[in-house]
Design a protein around this motif. Structure first.
Motif, PDB file in Angstrom:
ATOM      1  N   UNK A  95     -17.248   0.632 -40.370  1.00 13.47           N
ATOM      2  CA  UNK A  95     -17.649   1.931 -39.834  1.00 13.47           C
ATOM      3  C   UNK A  95     -19.134   2.169 -40.062  1.00 13.47           C
ATOM      4  N   UNK A  96     -19.642   1.760 -41.215  1.00  9.66           N
ATOM      5  CA  UNK A  96     -21.052   1.991 -41.516  1.00  9.66           C
ATOM      6  C   UNK A  96     -21.954   1.228 -40.550  1.00  9.66           C
ATOM      7  N   UNK A  97     -21.645  -0.038 -40.310  1.00 10.30           N
ATOM      8  CA  UNK A  97     -22.513  -0.832 -39.448  1.00 10.30           C
ATOM      9  C   UNK A  97     -22.442  -0.377 -37.993  1.00 10.30           C
ATOM     10  N   UNK A  98     -21.271   0.044 -37.551  1.00 12.48           N
ATOM     11  CA  UNK A  98     -21.161   0.560 -36.184  1.00 12.48           C
ATOM     12  C   UNK A  98     -21.912   1.887 -36.063  1.00 12.48           C
ATOM     13  N   UNK A  99     -21.823   2.734 -37.083  1.00 11.40           N
ATOM     14  CA  UNK A  99     -22.553   4.006 -37.067  1.00 11.40           C
ATOM     15  C   UNK A  99     -24.052   3.802 -37.030  1.00 11.40           C
TER      16      UNK A  99
END
Length: 137
Positions: free
Chosen positions: A101-105
């Protein structure tokens, strides 16, 4: 020199110095004509009076101008979004196996920043791009 070569050189000079203004006039003209045609077509089913048809075409033409400029600005932001999200994804090491989720965000944030930059720089870069197009001719 042939007349065709002289014409191409003349068009190149005009584009180099007035290309951005011509681009704006072209977008305005296409937006107005498209909107006016749509307004006239739709009003043809609703009203038979010539004055009503002309009024509908005029109003729809003005709306078409605003829509055309909005569309051009939106289209100009797409490459900025793609480049910004690519740079952000590369920076955080996003790959198919690490879809957290962090990298996609972060990737989406980079895309939004890239799109905003492209939208803001579009009006600044347009005269330079048109000068290059004119110089190429």
């Amino acid at each position: 020199m042939t007349p065709l070569e002289i014409g191409l050189i003349a068009v190149g000079i005009v584009l180099a110095f007035a290309g951005a203004a011509l681009f704006k006039y072209t977008v305005t003209l296409v937006g107005f004509l498209s909107g006016a045609a749509a307004g006239y077509f739709i009003a043809g089913y609703l009203a038979l009076e010539p004055l009503m048809l002309a009024g509908a075409a005029l109003v729809a033409g003005i709306v078409g101008v605003f829509l055309a400029f909005s569309l051009i600005t939106t289209v100009a932001t797409i490459p900025g979004f793609l480049l910004g999200s690519y740079v952000a994804a590369t920076t955080v090491g996003l790959s198919g196996s690490s879809l957290g989720v962090e990298s996609v965000g972060i990737t989406m944030f980079g895309g939004i920043v890239g799109a905003a930059a492209a939208g803001l720089l579009f009006k600044k870069v347009l005269p330079i791009l048109m000068a290059f197009v004119g110089g190429h001719w």
